[in-house]
Write a protein that holds these residues in place. Structure first.
Motif, mmCIF file in Angstrom:
data_model
loop_
_atom_site.group_PDB
_atom_site.id
_atom_site.type_symbol
_atom_site.label_atom_id
_atom_site.label_comp_id
_atom_site.label_asym_id
_atom_site.label_seq_id
_atom_site.Cartn_x
_atom_site.Cartn_y
_atom_site.Cartn_z
ATOM 1 N N THR A 17 -2.079 -38.555 -5.849
ATOM 2 C CA THR A 17 -3.001 -39.614 -6.266
ATOM 3 C C THR A 17 -2.525 -40.966 -5.764
ATOM 4 O O THR A 17 -3.318 -41.759 -5.228
ATOM 5 C CB THR A 17 -3.131 -39.638 -7.798
ATOM 6 O OG1 THR A 17 -3.565 -38.360 -8.268
ATOM 7 C CG2 THR A 17 -4.127 -40.696 -8.232
ATOM 8 N N ALA A 18 -1.242 -41.254 -5.925
ATOM 9 C CA ALA A 18 -0.706 -42.529 -5.456
ATOM 10 C C ALA A 18 -0.925 -42.702 -3.959
ATOM 11 O O ALA A 18 -1.326 -43.785 -3.495
ATOM 12 C CB ALA A 18 0.788 -42.618 -5.792
ATOM 13 N N GLU A 19 -0.703 -41.641 -3.204
ATOM 14 C CA GLU A 19 -0.890 -41.709 -1.749
ATOM 15 C C GLU A 19 -2.340 -42.021 -1.394
ATOM 16 O O GLU A 19 -2.605 -42.711 -0.403
ATOM 17 C CB GLU A 19 -0.456 -40.397 -1.113
ATOM 18 C CG GLU A 19 1.054 -40.177 -1.151
ATOM 19 C CD GLU A 19 1.460 -38.824 -0.566
ATOM 20 O OE1 GLU A 19 0.543 -38.051 -0.216
ATOM 21 O OE2 GLU A 19 2.679 -38.554 -0.479
ATOM 22 N N ARG A 20 -3.275 -41.513 -2.189
ATOM 23 C CA ARG A 20 -4.699 -41.779 -1.915
ATOM 24 C C ARG A 20 -5.010 -43.279 -2.008
ATOM 25 O O ARG A 20 -5.982 -43.749 -1.419
ATOM 26 C CB ARG A 20 -5.588 -41.024 -2.909
ATOM 27 C CG ARG A 20 -5.422 -39.497 -2.901
ATOM 28 C CD ARG A 20 -6.079 -38.842 -1.704
ATOM 29 N NE ARG A 20 -5.944 -37.380 -1.767
ATOM 30 C CZ ARG A 20 -6.869 -36.556 -2.246
ATOM 31 N NH1 ARG A 20 -8.027 -37.050 -2.697
ATOM 32 N NH2 ARG A 20 -6.670 -35.248 -2.264
ATOM 33 N N VAL A 23 -0.060 -46.193 -2.037
ATOM 34 C CA VAL A 23 1.201 -46.592 -2.640
ATOM 35 C C VAL A 23 2.065 -45.352 -2.882
ATOM 36 O O VAL A 23 1.589 -44.218 -2.769
ATOM 37 C CB VAL A 23 0.986 -47.347 -3.978
ATOM 38 C CG1 VAL A 23 0.270 -48.669 -3.743
ATOM 39 C CG2 VAL A 23 0.205 -46.489 -4.974
ATOM 40 N N LEU A 24 3.328 -45.576 -3.219
ATOM 41 C CA LEU A 24 4.234 -44.483 -3.524
ATOM 42 C C LEU A 24 4.225 -44.182 -5.018
ATOM 43 O O LEU A 24 3.914 -45.055 -5.835
ATOM 44 C CB LEU A 24 5.656 -44.845 -3.094
ATOM 45 C CG LEU A 24 5.860 -45.148 -1.604
ATOM 46 C CD1 LEU A 24 7.294 -45.610 -1.355
ATOM 47 C CD2 LEU A 24 5.523 -43.930 -0.758
ATOM 48 N N LYS A 25 4.592 -42.970 -5.375
ATOM 49 C CA LYS A 25 4.609 -42.577 -6.781
ATOM 50 C C LYS A 25 5.501 -43.502 -7.606
ATOM 51 O O LYS A 25 5.175 -43.834 -8.752
ATOM 52 C CB LYS A 25 5.076 -41.134 -6.937
ATOM 53 C CG LYS A 25 5.101 -40.643 -8.383
ATOM 54 C CD LYS A 25 5.482 -39.182 -8.473
ATOM 55 C CE LYS A 25 6.957 -38.963 -8.186
ATOM 56 N NZ LYS A 25 7.793 -39.545 -9.294
ATOM 57 N N PRO A 85 -12.293 -49.212 -4.240
ATOM 58 C CA PRO A 85 -12.154 -47.979 -3.455
ATOM 59 C C PRO A 85 -10.709 -47.637 -3.129
ATOM 60 O O PRO A 85 -9.827 -48.499 -3.136
ATOM 61 C CB PRO A 85 -12.956 -48.288 -2.187
ATOM 62 C CG PRO A 85 -12.914 -49.775 -2.063
ATOM 63 C CD PRO A 85 -12.915 -50.304 -3.470
ATOM 64 N N SER A 86 -10.497 -46.375 -2.829
ATOM 65 C CA SER A 86 -9.187 -45.890 -2.391
ATOM 66 C C SER A 86 -8.942 -46.312 -0.947
ATOM 67 O O SER A 86 -9.770 -46.980 -0.326
ATOM 68 C CB SER A 86 -9.149 -44.367 -2.500
ATOM 69 O OG SER A 86 -10.051 -43.788 -1.549
ATOM 70 N N ALA A 87 -7.821 -45.884 -0.396
ATOM 71 C CA ALA A 87 -7.487 -46.213 0.995
ATOM 72 C C ALA A 87 -8.524 -45.664 1.960
ATOM 73 O O ALA A 87 -8.740 -46.220 3.040
ATOM 74 C CB ALA A 87 -6.102 -45.679 1.332
ATOM 75 N N VAL A 105 -9.623 -42.908 -10.402
ATOM 76 C CA VAL A 105 -10.381 -44.135 -10.157
ATOM 77 C C VAL A 105 -9.425 -45.311 -10.328
ATOM 78 O O VAL A 105 -8.579 -45.306 -11.231
ATOM 79 C CB VAL A 105 -11.554 -44.287 -11.146
ATOM 80 C CG1 VAL A 105 -12.300 -45.598 -10.885
ATOM 81 C CG2 VAL A 105 -12.516 -43.105 -11.049
ATOM 82 N N ALA A 106 -9.545 -46.308 -9.487
ATOM 83 C CA ALA A 106 -8.732 -47.525 -9.602
ATOM 84 C C ALA A 106 -9.628 -48.710 -9.950
ATOM 85 O O ALA A 106 -10.783 -48.785 -9.515
ATOM 86 C CB ALA A 106 -7.975 -47.792 -8.309
#
Length: 333
Positions: A17-20, A23-25, A85-87, A105-106
């Protein structure tokens, strides 16, 4: 949170999820895990909130119903924690699990903080009312972009179906609940009184910053009467006031008086609805009774939990007002 969701969640889900979101975990910091897993992260020097749920609880189209309305409000000038939105440009990211999928969702993090004692006053109550009035005014013009995104109607709330969770011998509870539901079902609906609303805009779901409110946690939005949206706020402030009070009825009268002064600056809601506030408060009381039975271990209740359930049952069976107040006379003061 359902145990079956907890059993499916793991570190690899969080890493993916973090990669999406680019960012890193290790950059994602845990906040809470009541109904969803909620985290905070920073990217490009801006703070964001990350919410992760599972398809056991929510489906993508249903979440899109939340995000579309949320960003509609933001686009029309209301201060809310906009979905971002995500990356890859997706408002919802789906992460495969052993069973089903986790959905992420962010959101932009709301500026400021939870309102404190120093700001819990008439000015804040009026600002809060004006904010809700603006939200209700905007929702009158909102139109779904796709029928699949439609959120639930008020009576579809899971916890209102008490027979699913409450012991079957509580027949008087079911009788009073049925009577209340029947009365509320008969209330009129119109563009000026009913629509898509937050349904949980208590002071814990907003931040206060430089005299401005920013709302968040739109996870429970649904179709409801505008006055019930207000009644839910009344229910929460009298149970969980930021500043303790000595006289509940006097505090609620004072709060509602100033809240309505602000509300009427943005939306014109017929005072006829004031007479139905007691039933809307009972409805919230009933929903929480169902919620407690859904999530509490009834075979191993703590003394305080058992006492609380007995009090709720007594209130419902005897139609005890949540607050003894004639709301129809408040605006005359």
């Amino acid at each position: 949170m359902k145990q079956e969701i907890r059993d499916l969640f793991n570190e690899s889900i969080l890493t993916e999820t973090a990669e999406r979101y680019g960012v890193l975990k290790d950059q994602v910091h845990f906040l809470k895990d009541a109904e969803n897993y909620v985290y905070e992260f920073e990217k490009d020097n801006r703070p964001y909130i990350l919410r992760i749920t599972h398809t056991i609880r929510r489906q993508p189209d249903y979440i899109m119903g939340e995000l579309e309305w949320l960003n509609y409000l933001a686009d029309h000038g209301l201060n809310v924690s906009r979905a971002v939105p995500s990356a890859k440009g997706n408002l919802i990211e789906s992460i495969p699990a052993d069973i089903g999928q986790f959905l992420a969702v962010a959101y932009e993090k709301a500026p400021g903080n939870i309102v404190g004692e120093e700001d819990w006053n008439e000015s804040f109550f009026q600002t809060w009312g004006q904010y809700v009035g603006r939200m209700h005014s905007l929702t009158k013009e909102y139109r779904l972009s796709h029928p699949a995104y439609k959120r639930q109607e008020w009576y579809e709330e899971d916890q209102l179906h008490l027979r699913r969770y409450v012991p079957p011998d509580q027949t008087q509870v079911f009788k009073k609940a049925d009577q209340l539901m029947k009365r509320i079902h008969q209330l009129p609906k119109s563009r000026d009184s009913y629509g898509l609303v937050h349904t949980d805009l208590h002071q814990g779901n907003l931040h206060w910053h430089e005299g401005r409110i920013t709302a968040f946690d739109f996870d429970d939005i649904g179709y409801n009467w505008f006055m019930n949206d207000i009644a839910i706020i009344l229910y929460n402030v009298q149970w969980f006031p930021t500043v303790p009070y000595e006289d509940k009825a006097e505090f609620v009268r004072h709060f509602f008086t100033h809240f309505v002064l602000g509300y009427r600056k943005e939306n014109d809601l017929d005072p006829w609805w004031d007479q139905h506030i007691p039933d809307f408060l009972r409805l919230r009381h009933m929903l929480l009774y169902g919620l407690f039975h859904q999530f509490m271990d009834l075979d191993h209740l703590q003394d305080e939990e058992a006492k609380m359930l007995r009090q709720y049952r007594h209130d419902i069976e005897n139609e005890i007002p949540v607050v003894r107040l004639d709301f129809t006379k408040i605006r005359e003061i």
